[in-house]
Design a protein around this motif. Structure first.
Motif, PDB file in Angstrom:
ATOM      1  N   LEU A  24      -5.069   0.819   5.496  1.00 38.60           N
ATOM      2  CA  LEU A  24      -4.036   1.848   5.384  1.00 38.60           C
ATOM      3  C   LEU A  24      -2.795   1.381   6.126  1.00 38.60           C
ATOM      4  O   LEU A  24      -2.895   0.794   7.214  1.00 38.60           O
ATOM      5  CB  LEU A  24      -4.535   3.168   5.979  1.00 38.60           C
TER       6      LEU A  24
ATOM      7  N   GLU B 160      -9.268   8.168   4.436  1.00 38.29           N
ATOM      8  CA  GLU B 160      -7.994   7.983   3.735  1.00 38.29           C
ATOM      9  C   GLU B 160      -7.242   9.310   3.613  1.00 38.29           C
ATOM     10  O   GLU B 160      -6.028   9.367   3.843  1.00 38.29           O
ATOM     11  CB  GLU B 160      -8.245   7.380   2.358  1.00 38.29           C
TER      12      GLU B 160
ATOM     13  N   ARG C 207      -0.640   5.091   3.770  1.00 39.26           N
ATOM     14  CA  ARG C 207      -0.935   4.890   2.356  1.00 39.26           C
ATOM     15  C   ARG C 207      -1.906   3.730   2.191  1.00 39.26           C
ATOM     16  O   ARG C 207      -1.895   2.771   2.963  1.00 39.26           O
ATOM     17  CB  ARG C 207       0.349   4.590   1.574  1.00 39.26           C
ATOM     18  N   ARG C 208      -2.696   3.818   1.146  1.00 38.62           N
ATOM     19  CA  ARG C 208      -3.689   2.781   0.885  1.00 38.62           C
ATOM     20  C   ARG C 208      -3.003   1.465   0.498  1.00 38.62           C
ATOM     21  O   ARG C 208      -2.158   1.431  -0.383  1.00 38.62           O
ATOM     22  CB  ARG C 208      -4.603   3.199  -0.251  1.00 38.62           C
TER      23      ARG C 208
END
Length: 120
Positions: free
Chosen positions: A38, A18, A27-28
């Protein structure tokens, strides 16, 4: 939501994966102990745990098609990823391919080859 495909890739450590992809604008979207998702715009990469993975011997890869390869390549360079195969990660700069599109390559910390292909 439109149909789309998302590659399922190995990750030895979700936190490290990540953090690496966050430098590239991902972005998560989801994370638990069994799965990491992601997103960067409409692109999505999904990761499964593979703690015993040997980055030098596995064969996972995917293609990430982007509108602005130069912007993504600038983000790759900003991470300090070398442009030579000296461990993991490493990268290959953008170049025009025989079929006409430009492509760069990114080998992530887990040894996964990500083809960065410019669309449009």
């Amino acid at each position: 939501m439109a149909d789309f495909a998302a590659p399922n890739l190995p990750a030895r450590d979700f936190a490290a994966t990540e953090a690496f992809y966050a430098q590239l604008g991902f972005r998560r979207a989801f994370r638990d102990e069994t799965w990491l998702v992601l997103r960067r715009g409409t692109a999505q990469l999904e990761f499964f745990p593979a703690p015993g993975l040997d980055p030098a011997t596995h064969g996972h890869s995917c293609s990430l098609r982007v509108a602005d390869l130069d912007a993504l390549w600038a983000a790759v360079q900003a991470t300090g990823v070398p442009e030579e195969p000296m461990g993991f990660p490493w990268s290959v700069p953008p170049r025009r391919q025989p079929w006409g599109q430009r492509m760069a390559e990114l080998i992530d910390p887990d040894g996964t080859l990500v083809h960065l292909i410019e669309e449009g």
